[in-house]
Design a protein around this motif. Structure first.
Motif, PDB file in Angstrom:
ATOM      1  N   ASP A 159     -20.204  -1.924 -20.171  1.00 59.44           N
ATOM      2  CA  ASP A 159     -19.188  -1.647 -19.145  1.00 59.44           C
ATOM      3  C   ASP A 159     -18.681  -0.218 -19.260  1.00 59.44           C
ATOM      4  O   ASP A 159     -18.426   0.444 -18.251  1.00 59.44           O
ATOM      5  CB  ASP A 159     -18.015  -2.624 -19.287  1.00 59.44           C
ATOM      6  CG  ASP A 159     -18.446  -4.062 -19.079  1.00 59.44           C
ATOM      7  OD1 ASP A 159     -19.069  -4.347 -18.037  1.00 59.44           O
ATOM      8  OD2 ASP A 159     -18.167  -4.893 -19.955  1.00 59.44           O
ATOM      9  N   LEU A 160     -18.545   0.234 -20.502  1.00 53.43           N
ATOM     10  CA  LEU A 160     -18.084   1.591 -20.768  1.00 53.43           C
ATOM     11  C   LEU A 160     -18.994   2.223 -21.811  1.00 53.43           C
ATOM     12  O   LEU A 160     -19.475   1.546 -22.722  1.00 53.43           O
ATOM     13  CB  LEU A 160     -16.639   1.601 -21.292  1.00 53.43           C
ATOM     14  CG  LEU A 160     -15.551   0.964 -20.423  1.00 53.43           C
ATOM     15  CD1 LEU A 160     -14.213   0.994 -21.164  1.00 53.43           C
ATOM     16  CD2 LEU A 160     -15.436   1.668 -19.081  1.00 53.43           C
ATOM     17  N   VAL A 161     -19.220   3.533 -21.673  1.00 54.94           N
ATOM     18  CA  VAL A 161     -19.968   4.290 -22.673  1.00 54.94           C
ATOM     19  C   VAL A 161     -19.059   5.403 -23.188  1.00 54.94           C
ATOM     20  O   VAL A 161     -18.451   6.136 -22.400  1.00 54.94           O
ATOM     21  CB  VAL A 161     -21.256   4.905 -22.092  1.00 54.94           C
ATOM     22  CG1 VAL A 161     -21.903   5.832 -23.117  1.00 54.94           C
ATOM     23  CG2 VAL A 161     -22.222   3.808 -21.676  1.00 54.94           C
ATOM     24  N   VAL A 162     -18.974   5.519 -24.507  1.00 57.32           N
ATOM     25  CA  VAL A 162     -18.161   6.559 -25.135  1.00 57.32           C
ATOM     26  C   VAL A 162     -19.083   7.479 -25.926  1.00 57.32           C
ATOM     27  O   VAL A 162     -19.902   7.000 -26.731  1.00 57.32           O
ATOM     28  CB  VAL A 162     -17.094   5.949 -26.059  1.00 57.32           C
ATOM     29  CG1 VAL A 162     -16.222   7.062 -26.659  1.00 57.32           C
ATOM     30  CG2 VAL A 162     -16.225   4.948 -25.301  1.00 57.32           C
ATOM     31  N   LEU A 163     -18.978   8.773 -25.700  1.00 56.98           N
ATOM     32  CA  LEU A 163     -19.822   9.755 -26.378  1.00 56.98           C
ATOM     33  C   LEU A 163     -19.174  10.204 -27.685  1.00 56.98           C
ATOM     34  O   LEU A 163     -17.991  10.554 -27.710  1.00 56.98           O
ATOM     35  CB  LEU A 163     -20.055  10.968 -25.478  1.00 56.98           C
ATOM     36  CG  LEU A 163     -20.613  10.690 -24.070  1.00 56.98           C
ATOM     37  CD1 LEU A 163     -20.847  12.000 -23.330  1.00 56.98           C
ATOM     38  CD2 LEU A 163     -21.897   9.867 -24.141  1.00 56.98           C
ATOM     39  N   HIS A 164     -19.978  10.200 -28.745  1.00 56.31           N
ATOM     40  CA  HIS A 164     -19.491  10.662 -30.046  1.00 56.31           C
ATOM     41  C   HIS A 164     -20.609  11.366 -30.792  1.00 56.31           C
ATOM     42  O   HIS A 164     -21.788  11.235 -30.440  1.00 56.31           O
ATOM     43  CB  HIS A 164     -18.948   9.500 -30.881  1.00 56.31           C
ATOM     44  CG  HIS A 164     -17.515   9.178 -30.588  1.00 56.31           C
ATOM     45  ND1 HIS A 164     -16.482   9.999 -30.967  1.00 56.31           N
ATOM     46  CD2 HIS A 164     -16.945   8.127 -29.950  1.00 56.31           C
ATOM     47  CE1 HIS A 164     -15.325   9.469 -30.581  1.00 56.31           C
ATOM     48  NE2 HIS A 164     -15.586   8.335 -29.943  1.00 56.31           N
ATOM     49  N   ASP A 165     -20.233  12.106 -31.833  1.00 57.93           N
ATOM     50  CA  ASP A 165     -21.191  12.782 -32.698  1.00 57.93           C
ATOM     51  C   ASP A 165     -21.243  12.101 -34.050  1.00 57.93           C
ATOM     52  O   ASP A 165     -20.362  11.304 -34.404  1.00 57.93           O
ATOM     53  CB  ASP A 165     -20.804  14.260 -32.884  1.00 57.93           C
ATOM     54  CG  ASP A 165     -21.133  15.100 -31.659  1.00 57.93           C
ATOM     55  OD1 ASP A 165     -21.933  14.645 -30.820  1.00 57.93           O
ATOM     56  OD2 ASP A 165     -20.572  16.209 -31.529  1.00 57.93           O
ATOM     57  N   SER A 166     -22.251  12.460 -34.817  1.00 59.30           N
ATOM     58  CA  SER A 166     -22.498  11.776 -36.087  1.00 59.30           C
ATOM     59  C   SER A 166     -21.502  12.141 -37.174  1.00 59.30           C
ATOM     60  O   SER A 166     -21.552  11.567 -38.263  1.00 59.30           O
ATOM     61  CB  SER A 166     -23.920  12.096 -36.575  1.00 59.30           C
ATOM     62  OG  SER A 166     -24.116  13.494 -36.638  1.00 59.30           O
ATOM     63  N   GLU A 167     -20.590  13.082 -36.916  1.00 63.60           N
ATOM     64  CA  GLU A 167     -19.570  13.427 -37.903  1.00 63.60           C
ATOM     65  C   GLU A 167     -18.176  12.944 -37.507  1.00 63.60           C
ATOM     66  O   GLU A 167     -17.195  13.233 -38.188  1.00 63.60           O
ATOM     67  CB  GLU A 167     -19.530  14.953 -38.121  1.00 63.60           C
ATOM     68  CG  GLU A 167     -18.998  15.765 -36.954  1.00 63.60           C
ATOM     69  CD  GLU A 167     -20.054  16.158 -35.953  1.00 63.60           C
ATOM     70  OE1 GLU A 167     -19.851  17.165 -35.249  1.00 63.60           O
ATOM     71  OE2 GLU A 167     -21.083  15.462 -35.878  1.00 63.60           O
ATOM     72  N   CYS A 224     -15.200   8.953 -22.367  1.00 61.80           N
ATOM     73  CA  CYS A 224     -15.577   7.613 -21.895  1.00 61.80           C
ATOM     74  C   CYS A 224     -16.024   7.679 -20.446  1.00 61.80           C
ATOM     75  O   CYS A 224     -15.362   8.293 -19.600  1.00 61.80           O
ATOM     76  CB  CYS A 224     -14.389   6.669 -22.037  1.00 61.80           C
ATOM     77  SG  CYS A 224     -14.701   4.998 -21.405  1.00 61.80           S
ATOM     78  N   LEU A 225     -17.159   7.033 -20.154  1.00 62.16           N
ATOM     79  CA  LEU A 225     -17.710   6.965 -18.802  1.00 62.16           C
ATOM     80  C   LEU A 225     -17.835   5.504 -18.404  1.00 62.16           C
ATOM     81  O   LEU A 225     -18.314   4.678 -19.198  1.00 62.16           O
ATOM     82  CB  LEU A 225     -19.092   7.623 -18.744  1.00 62.16           C
ATOM     83  CG  LEU A 225     -19.255   8.998 -19.394  1.00 62.16           C
ATOM     84  CD1 LEU A 225     -20.713   9.432 -19.328  1.00 62.16           C
ATOM     85  CD2 LEU A 225     -18.360  10.025 -18.735  1.00 62.16           C
ATOM     86  N   THR A 226     -17.429   5.176 -17.199  1.00 63.19           N
ATOM     87  CA  THR A 226     -17.592   3.808 -16.731  1.00 63.19           C
ATOM     88  C   THR A 226     -19.025   3.568 -16.275  1.00 63.19           C
ATOM     89  O   THR A 226     -19.781   4.509 -15.988  1.00 63.19           O
ATOM     90  CB  THR A 226     -16.645   3.498 -15.564  1.00 63.19           C
ATOM     91  OG1 THR A 226     -17.021   4.315 -14.439  1.00 63.19           O
ATOM     92  CG2 THR A 226     -15.196   3.755 -15.936  1.00 63.19           C
ATOM     93  N   GLN A 227     -19.390   2.302 -16.200  1.00 59.52           N
ATOM     94  CA  GLN A 227     -20.730   1.951 -15.724  1.00 59.52           C
ATOM     95  C   GLN A 227     -20.948   2.459 -14.300  1.00 59.52           C
ATOM     96  O   GLN A 227     -22.061   2.887 -13.954  1.00 59.52           O
ATOM     97  CB  GLN A 227     -20.926   0.433 -15.772  1.00 59.52           C
ATOM     98  CG  GLN A 227     -22.313  -0.011 -15.381  1.00 59.52           C
ATOM     99  CD  GLN A 227     -22.508  -1.514 -15.436  1.00 59.52           C
ATOM    100  OE1 GLN A 227     -23.081  -2.093 -14.516  1.00 59.52           O
ATOM    101  NE2 GLN A 227     -22.052  -2.158 -16.499  1.00 59.52           N
ATOM    102  N   THR A 228     -19.900   2.460 -13.495  1.00 55.40           N
ATOM    103  CA  THR A 228     -20.018   2.945 -12.117  1.00 55.40           C
ATOM    104  C   THR A 228     -20.430   4.401 -12.081  1.00 55.40           C
ATOM    105  O   THR A 228     -21.317   4.800 -11.309  1.00 55.40           O
ATOM    106  CB  THR A 228     -18.678   2.762 -11.378  1.00 55.40           C
ATOM    107  OG1 THR A 228     -18.307   1.387 -11.400  1.00 55.40           O
ATOM    108  CG2 THR A 228     -18.789   3.231  -9.935  1.00 55.40           C
TER     109      THR A 228
END
Length: 443
Positions: A140-148, A218-222
């Protein structure tokens, strides 16, 4: 020669005046609206939708295990899963990632890139979006993160709260505290504290586009499906600051964005819900990272995005891109001041009216320096809970030097390697550090 240097001194001083007025304008606006963004989140953990945390990796075998285990210990809601993007030829990272997925089958998923690495962070994330959204079942939601990253578990409540109204949600990003002698790494503390407790709050209040910080986004599925349908990828390919560009494109596509600077202590505006991480502690690593940022935001984004937008968007484009010039001004003025104090140039040779203007300009610059120093102290206090009078004064010149060298290198890349931002640039990896104790890493 004296006339040339004196005229240059006056020009540099006036340009600093102009840039300082711009900064003071943002500071005054932020003081006026400081109470606006500090709202308590009302969403409950049990109401969370399915959230995927995307982490793109290349040769992160030394830290990805600690990052995943540490963040899973902080995030106890099963609806939050970590998606680890790896390359088929990066066997070290892939082996660690697959071991994590085996240990946490309901919380960790590994996505193997169809291309050998390294490509770019943007390409890896686009691959992750393509594979994750290939069918009807998708996050439903995608959140972008880095490995640190040290992920704030409260941030998912914020995303859930705002996702009904906004499709692009950015939370603050701050540097974790560094030891007293880490002068390079500590420069990020003031810079991010200022930007994320002042400028982005103002951008949000004025309705300007909110650029992604690359993490805590955060990006929504839409929104994701819109970009996949219209252009086959979410992030613009062939860029080095695809995250910054994504935030601008989201607004241009008609989606609503918000900078969710939410505080657990709403009245005081402290204890932010924010992503925290360690930034480079070595000079060359910091310059390399800043070069990528300056080139990507000031040069490449200008070429890719142009100047289209509402009036406030254009104003903030100017602010984002002015660094290609202003990052040289403070070091240049210091050098000219030293020459003047040494008697090697004489400003009194200017015509009377010009000399008076010069004196006024220098006086205003001195006042602006004091104002900026207080603003940095205030921002640092709001994030770290202490007033570091000496530390800010020591780290400021270090930051000026790093930004100047990075901007010089960005100009070289723009004029040469990138052929005026028309050719893709290949970037080498920045070494990452993670805290030893994720549960204790809050500031």
């Amino acid at each position: 020669m004296n006339e040339i240097l004196v005229s240059l001194f006056l020009l540099v001083s006036l340009l600093i005046n102009l840039s300082s007025l711009d900064d003071i304008f943002i500071d005054l606006l932020s003081f006026g609206i400081a109470h606006f963004p500090f709202q308590r989140a009302t969403a409950k953990p049990g109401l969370l939708p399915n959230i995927a945390v995307f982490v793109a990796n290349w040769r992160e075998e030394d830290i990805i295990g600690k990052m995943v285990e540490g963040n899973l210990a902080r995030i106890d809601d099963p609806k939050v899963s970590l998606f680890l993007g790896v390359y088929p030829n990066d066997m070290g990272t892939r082996r660690v990632a697959e071991a994590l997925a085996a240990a946490h089958p309901d919380r960790v998923r590994v996505i193997v890139n169809s291309l050998s690495g390294p490509t770019s962070k943007g390409q890896m994330l686009n691959e992750m979006f393509a594979q994750s959204f290939a069918g009807e079942q998708a996050p439903d939601l995608v959140v972008l993160h880095d490995s640190e990253d040290v992920i704030d578990p409260r941030s998912f409540d914020i995303y859930a709260k705002y996702a009904g109204e906004f499709d692009f949600i950015q939370v603050p990003v701050f540097s974790l505290s560094r030891r007293r002698g880490a002068y390079v790494a500590s420069t990020y503390m003031e810079e991010f504290a200022e930007r994320h407790t002042r400028e982005l709050i103002v951008r949000n209040a004025l309705g300007a586009a909110i650029p992604s910080a690359g993490v805590g986004t955060c990006l929504t599925q839409t929104l994701v499906r819109h970009f996949l349908k219209t252009r086959g990828q979410v992030l613009m390919s062939g860029t080095v600051t695809e995250d910054y560009i994504l935030g601008i494109e989201a607004k241009r596509a008609g989606f609503r964005s918000i900078f969710a600077a939410t505080s657990a202590q709403a009245d005081e505006g402290v204890d932010y819900v924010a992503t925290r991480e360690f930034f480079p502690q070595h000079l060359q690593a910091s310059i390399k990272q800043k070069t990528r940022w300056v080139y990507g935001i000031a040069f490449e984004a200008m070429h890719k995005l142009g100047w289209q937008g509402q009036p406030w968007d254009i104003y903030f484009f100017l602010r984002d891109r002015k660094g290609m010039i202003t990052n040289f001004l403070a070091p240049g003025s210091i050098a000219l001041m030293i020459l003047a104090l040494a008697g090697l140039i004489d400003p009194e040779t200017l015509p009377r009216e010009m000399y008076q203007l010069f004196q006024w300009s220098l006086s205003f610059n001195l006042l602006a320096v004091v104002f900026r120093y207080v603003a940095r102290l205030t921002a640092g206090y709001r994030v770290y809970g202490k007033v570091d009078w000496l530390g800010v004064a020591i780290r400021w010149p270090v930051a000026l030097y790093i930004n100047m060298v990075a901007t010089f290198r960005a100009w070289k890349i723009y004029l040469g390697e990138s052929q005026f931002a028309t050719s893709p640039i290949v970037w080498s990896k920045t070494t990452h550090d993670v805290p030893d104790d994720f549960l204790a890493a809050t500031r």
